[in-house]
Write an enzyme that holds these catalytic residues in place. Structure first.
Site, PDB file in Angstrom:
ATOM      1  N   ASN A 128      -6.048  -5.155  -1.712  1.00  0.00           N
ATOM      2  CA  ASN A 128      -4.895  -4.371  -2.139  1.00  0.00           C
ATOM      3  C   ASN A 128      -4.199  -5.057  -3.307  1.00  0.00           C
ATOM      4  O   ASN A 128      -4.273  -6.275  -3.463  1.00  0.00           O
ATOM      5  CB  ASN A 128      -3.899  -4.211  -0.984  1.00  0.00           C
ATOM      6  N   LYS A 212      -3.557   3.730  -6.621  1.00  0.00           N
ATOM      7  CA  LYS A 212      -3.499   3.092  -5.305  1.00  0.00           C
ATOM      8  C   LYS A 212      -2.317   2.137  -5.217  1.00  0.00           C
ATOM      9  O   LYS A 212      -1.662   2.039  -4.162  1.00  0.00           O
ATOM     10  CB  LYS A 212      -4.800   2.350  -5.007  1.00  0.00           C
ATOM     11  N   ASN A 220       3.347   0.461   2.132  1.00  0.00           N
ATOM     12  CA  ASN A 220       3.238  -0.872   2.721  1.00  0.00           C
ATOM     13  C   ASN A 220       4.584  -1.529   3.008  1.00  0.00           C
ATOM     14  O   ASN A 220       4.843  -1.940   4.142  1.00  0.00           O
ATOM     15  CB  ASN A 220       2.366  -1.769   1.843  1.00  0.00           C
ATOM     16  N   ASN A 230       2.762   4.818   9.429  1.00  0.00           N
ATOM     17  CA  ASN A 230       2.709   5.409   8.093  1.00  0.00           C
ATOM     18  C   ASN A 230       3.417   6.755   8.001  1.00  0.00           C
ATOM     19  O   ASN A 230       4.140   7.041   7.042  1.00  0.00           O
ATOM     20  CB  ASN A 230       1.254   5.570   7.649  1.00  0.00           C
ATOM     21  N   SER A 282      -1.647  -2.191   6.549  1.00  0.00           N
ATOM     22  CA  SER A 282      -2.136  -3.576   6.591  1.00  0.00           C
ATOM     23  C   SER A 282      -0.981  -4.559   6.468  1.00  0.00           C
ATOM     24  O   SER A 282      -0.986  -5.623   7.103  1.00  0.00           O
ATOM     25  CB  SER A 282      -3.155  -3.807   5.482  1.00  0.00           C
TER      26      SER A 282
END
Length: 327
Positions: A128, A212, A220, A230, A282
């Site tokens: 990421n 992204k 996040n 989420n 994550s």
């Protein structure tokens, strides 16, 4: 592309390890390929040749050793497979290395093996955030082909060497640094597609990276700071924060000559949050487990570019500072 190494034994690392191993076992075009795993953590002073201890662990009524992994696919079928650990000679013969580690681990993990690598191999970075390329040595950048891999597959690690494929997605890949070689890129894309479709190759991966990044800059930190799933970021209480975060990302991206549309981003973020509503990001998982997060390469990346271009990014800076305090 006969010698493949996966670096990292986390969720994404074992996702690719399992599917590439299945491809080698079942796909005639690749039955002569060799696959090895290089753990991201040292196990003794002989790293990277060291093999993790063979202690056994039991999870979900499946007992595995560190010589095996357990993979639950998206149909809830459990697969077990052997882990072939990379030794020094495997690293020296590698044609493709896929780094499935956190952004802050990339530079050290690559520098640990850089001197052993042949020239002109394919190095794939699957993490990421952005900014890792600038941390690599010029020797690596000069002699290797470096790709970015972006995936929307969901995968959860529940115990050591035990992962579950929680959501089927897609993958984008593109050259970040190196000499463009269409045949080599097509070969790489074909191999990854044979293992875990759908994989799409891009001549300009930068645009996909920024898209992204924008999504990660919202989902996040908000899920990590507020300890929510989420889908909950679509609640009205977060709408103004989301708008400001995206406005800042769009402004910084524009300074980097990347065009992002604010209206489109709002819809995309909402849809991603809805499609992964029950998932835990994550970053939230990292904070919950008291692990270091990738915040420096997500909102922190926007913060640093804001300073560079003299663009105010107070909301992204706030997210960066808040998650950093939790890490």
């Amino acid at each position: 592309m006969r010698n493949i190494i996966i670096v990292g034994q986390g969720a994404i690392g074992l996702l690719w390890y399992h599917h590439i191993l299945q491809m080698i076992n079942n796909h005639g075009d690749y039955n002569k390929a060799r696959l090895h795993l290089l753990p991201s953590k040292r196990t003794d002073s002989t790293y990277p040749s060291a093999k993790p201890r063979s202690n056994k662990t039991s999870t979900n009524q499946v007992t595995i050793s560190y010589d095996q992994y357990s993979f639950t696919d998206h149909n809830a079928l459990v697969h077990q497979g052997k882990i072939n650990y990379a030794q020094t000679e495997d690293i020296e013969q590698a044609d493709l290395i896929i780094f499935c580690v956190k952004a802050f681990q990339i530079s050290l993990a690559l520098s640990n093996i850089a001197s052993k690598l042949k020239n002109n191999i394919d190095i794939v970075l699957a993490h990421n955030g952005m900014g890792t390329l600038s941390e690599l040595s010029q020797d690596v950048i000069k002699h290797q082909n470096i790709y970015a891999l972006l995936t929307t597959h969901g995968c959860l690690r529940s115990a050591p060497f035990t992962v579950t494929h929680t959501g089927v997605g897609s993958t984008d890949i593109g050259l970040l640094s190196g000499v463009p070689n269409l045949a080599q890129q097509e070969s790489l894309t074909k191999l990854l597609n044979a293992a875990l479709p759908q994989v799409t190759s891009h001549q300009e991966i930068n645009q996909k990276q920024w898209l992204k990044l924008a999504i990660n800059c919202v989902i996040n930190p908000l899920t990590a700071i507020n300890d929510i799933s989420n889908g909950e970021i679509n609640n009205a209480e977060y709408s103004s924060t989301i708008l400001i975060l995206l406005e800042e990302v769009v402004a910084v991206a524009d300074a980097e000559k990347v065009n992002l549309d604010l209206a489109d981003l709002k819809i995309i973020v909402k849809n991603v949050a809805q499609a992964t509503a029950k998932n835990s990001s994550s970053m939230r998982c990292d904070i919950t487990a008291q692990r270091m997060s990738e915040i420096d390469y997500i909102n922190g990346y926007i913060h640093r570019l804001g300073i560079k271009y003299k663009i105010a990014t107070p909301e992204n800076t706030k997210m960066w500072q808040a998650v950093s305090a939790l890490s």
